[in-house]
Design an enzyme around this catalytic site. Structure first.
Site, PDB file in Angstrom:
ATOM      1  NE  ARG B 252      -2.293   1.769   3.423  1.00 17.65           N
ATOM      2  CZ  ARG B 252      -2.601   1.719   4.716  1.00 17.65           C
ATOM      3  NH1 ARG B 252      -3.529   0.888   5.146  1.00 17.65           N
ATOM      4  NH2 ARG B 252      -1.992   2.512   5.582  1.00 17.65           N
ATOM      5  CG  HIS B 256      -7.434   3.291   5.187  1.00 20.52           C
ATOM      6  ND1 HIS B 256      -7.837   2.094   4.646  1.00 20.52           N
ATOM      7  CD2 HIS B 256      -8.563   3.946   5.554  1.00 20.52           C
ATOM      8  CE1 HIS B 256      -9.177   2.018   4.687  1.00 20.52           C
ATOM      9  NE2 HIS B 256      -9.634   3.129   5.235  1.00 20.52           N
ATOM     10  CE1 TYR B 265      -0.745   2.427   9.018  1.00 21.72           C
ATOM     11  CE2 TYR B 265      -1.784   4.340  10.037  1.00 21.72           C
ATOM     12  CZ  TYR B 265      -1.646   3.486   8.964  1.00 21.72           C
ATOM     13  OH  TYR B 265      -2.397   3.678   7.842  1.00 21.72           O
TER      14      TYR B 265
END
Lengths: 327, 363
Positions: B252, B256, B265
């Site tokens: 990714r 998100h 994170y």
């Protein structure tokens, strides 16, 4: 014209609809060889085969989710949830998916499924085989909710539901399956969705209900008429879309109304009817809109004494009407 | 030697050089469209972005062998490349970003990323995750019963593969050997939660065994391996052998969504090293080495991507917003809603057109 029980009426309607339209499939737990735990689908497996009368795993979300997909790809599924109590794992599929498919795609996708489920208490089913769940679903735009109270209406409403292009929840009171009999005409008649019915005419008090509560309201009306009171009973039949006009015109005539539902009192479906009457017919009321309902405990308890305490009854309805008459 | 290698690339899979160029072009166009979405978001033109940078290689390759307009695609919110491969146009993708009235996905009703086009067998996306896996299974059941020869393919993230609907869908599809393909695009994160806290097993693909279907792992930077996994699964489904679970290991490359800050994170080192897992330069280099992609072709593809992005952005932005008067349409088949069941009917009665209540409030 045949006399049928409620369950026979439902079974024969499913059979005829499946003969009429080969896109219709029935799926659910034990609906195949066993014919359903209440025998609502008895004989369908033999006639239509296991591909159209499909025993599923114990997976309610799958029963509805796969029905949605099958509906999108040309079938017209009639899934059965074995008890309305067990519909909760499918709640997300019904509310987030089936109800919104048309709206969220701006009308491009439809979801013609009819979800059948037995509901209601009075059969020693305790907390998890007695629930009334109609309020959860009647709240949701995009869903239609139907509850018949006679074999005649069950047939006409089930036909309309299966032929409808929107998702319909079709709740059947399990206590009525074999205890209620009635005449069911031959021929391909339908009862349109969204039409309530005055099932007993009277002038003093309107009693509004659906499902088993209509039968109880009629019994109450008989009790009361022996005392000289005149009661009109309105069968809601389709909870959504609601036929408010039939209810309101009855209330405008009588000026008094008792709303009956078996579900917990707080936030139950009948509360919406009471609110509508307060908004739309306030000037015609000669007394408060009253409710006869199940109590606010988390489920119907098992022991017969406890269950009787829970269930609304003809006597409780009659008591409420008497109080309203005297108001 | 070099010439032999050149002619061999993809030929064992039945892919021609033109196919490979087309696949690369689809990836490049998708990437360009995707990058533009984020720019539009940062420029304040669209409030939300969710997309699939890093997933394009697997998405294009796995979908490449599907029959457009015949098979069914049940996408998720990162499926931009899958959708473009399956026939959704960049203009249609951009309409969803701007939520314009003519947006075929939802007419501007849904957030960007919630695609769907009925006439191309692309099912409408919702936000609850893994619900769509059951829809694909039901579509496949109908295809089997109606003998349409259709294959249904559905996509989800590895995070969604922990939902009960995933289990229920694969279980049912396995029982009935349905023509459906489940593609888990494993990018290692469910928003912020790493794989180690999502699953006790390293590979989602091993779960296939529990449902009586093959679980195939492919590396998302190896486009041809992804194509092979997709092709085999499509053949299996088409020939009645049943479903396949494909796990594509992807990266990714973005947060998100536009509302997420992934540096909270994910370490800088990790993000840097993950750049090496971008399928686009890897496939480009592979095609260059094989002599399939020369400088002229590359320049042409770059130019085409640029044009497509400009055209789709400008065109979509120029379309008008949906009319609020249409917002109550398509609740049910029959419109308008029944009079008493229509909340607007009541508010009209009591408030009128700027009626007494509004006048009293002074607005």
């Amino acid at each position: 014209m045949a006399v049928m029980t409620l369950i026979e009426s439902i079974r024969e309607t499913l059979r005829e609809e499946m003969r009429r339209d080969e896109a219709i499939i029935v799926l659910g737990e034990d609906v195949g060889k066993k014919g359903g735990v209440f025998l609502a689908t008895d004989g369908l497996f033999d006639e239509f085969g296991g591909d159209r009368v499909l025993d599923t795993p114990l997976t309610e979300s799958m029963i509805i989710g796969a029905s949605i997909g099958a509906a999108v790809n040309g079938l017209r599924p009639v899934p059965e949830i074995q008890f309305a109590d067990f519909i909760m794992p499918a709640f997300n599929q019904i509310v987030s998916e089936a109800a919104r498919m048309r709206y969220r795609s701006n009308g491009a996708f439809t979801c013609p499924i009819t979800i059948r489920a037995p509901y209601g208490g009075g059969v020693h089913g305790a907390l998890y085989h007695s629930q009334s769940v109609e309020a959860f679903f009647a709240h949701v735009p995009g869903l239609k909710v139907v509850i018949p109270s006679t074999p005649h209406d069950a047939r006409g409403l089930l036909r309309s539901s299966i032929r409808d292009d929107d998702p319909v929840l079709f709740f059947e009171h399990k206590k009525m399956y074999r205890s209620v009999r009635g005449e069911v005409p031959d021929g391909d008649y339908t009862v349109p969705l969204g039409e309530a019915k005055v099932v007993h005419e009277g002038s003093g008090v309107t009693v509004v209900g659906y499902g088993l509560m209509v039968q109880y309201a009629l019994e109450a009306a008989e009790l009361l008429e022996a005392d000289g009171a005149s009661v009109e009973v309105v069968d809601v039949r389709t909870l959504r879309p609601l036929d408010g006009e039939t209810i309101l015109s009855s209330v405008r005539k009588t000026g008094k109304c008792v709303v009956v539902y078996e579900d917990n009192r707080f936030g139950g479906y009948g509360a919406e009817i009471a609110a509508m009457i307060a908004e739309e017919a306030f000037d015609d009321l000669d007394g408060p809109v009253m409710r006869v309902t199940g109590p606010d405990v988390p489920g119907v308890p098992y022991n017969h004494a406890l269950e009787e305490w829970f269930m609304p009854s003809p006597d409780r309805i009659a008591d409420a009407v008497r109080r309203l008459v005297e108001y | 030697m070099a010439t032999e290698t050149t002619s061999a690339l993809g030929s064992d899979l039945g892919l021609t050089p033109d196919d490979l160029i087309e696949m690369y072009t689809l990836m490049a166009i998708t990437r360009a469209v995707d990058e533009r979405m984020w720019i539009l978001n940062r420029a304040g033109k669209i409030p939300f972005v969710i997309s699939g940078q890093g997933h394009e290689g697997a998405q294009v390759a796995i979908a490449y062998g599907l029959r457009k307009g015949h098979d069914w695609m049940v996408p998720y919110y990162r499926s931009v490349a899958s959708l473009i491969t399956f026939g959704m146009s960049p203009r249609e993708i951009m309409l969803a970003q701007f939520a314009r009235g003519v947006d075929p996905s939802s007419g501007g009703r849904q957030m960007p990323g919630h695609y769907g086009i009925a006439d191309r067998n692309i099912l409408s996306v919702s936000s609850p995750v893994a619900t769509q896996v059951l829809h694909a299974t039901g579509i496949a059941y109908a295809a089997k019963l109606r003998k349409t020869g259709q294959v249904a393919i559905t996509y989800l993230g590895e995070g969604s593969s922990n939902q009960g609907d995933f289990h229920e869908a694969l279980n049912f599809a396995g029982i009935h050997k349905l023509p459906v393909i489940f593609v888990v695009e494993n990018n290692g994160y469910a928003i912020s939660v790493p794989m180690s806290l999502q699953s006790a097993v390293e590979d989602i693909a091993v779960r296939g065994a529990g449902y009586g279907m093959p679980g195939v792992i492919c590396d998302g930077v190896d486009v041809l391996a992804c194509y092979r996994a997709g092709r085999d699964a499509i053949e299996r489904a088409r020939s009645g052998e049943g479903p396949t679970l494909i796990e594509a290991k992807v990266t990714r490359m973005t947060a998100h969504s536009s509302d997420d800050q992934q540096t909270k994170y994910r370490s800088a080192d990790e993000l840097e090293s993950e750049k090496g897992r971008d399928p686009l330069p890897r496939f480009r280099d592979q095609l260059r080495e094989a002599g399939i992609l020369d400088e002229a072709a590359e320049a042409r593809i770059l130019e085409e991507s640029r044009k497509v992005v400009e055209d789709s952005t400008d065109w979509a932005e120029a379309q008008v917003d949906p009319d609020p008067a249409t917002a109550q349409l398509h609740v049910y088949a029959d419109a308008p809603p029944a009079r008493m069941d229509d909340p607007l009917w009541r508010s009209e009665r009591f408030m009128g057109d700027g009626g007494p209540l509004r006048d009293e409030s002074g607005s």
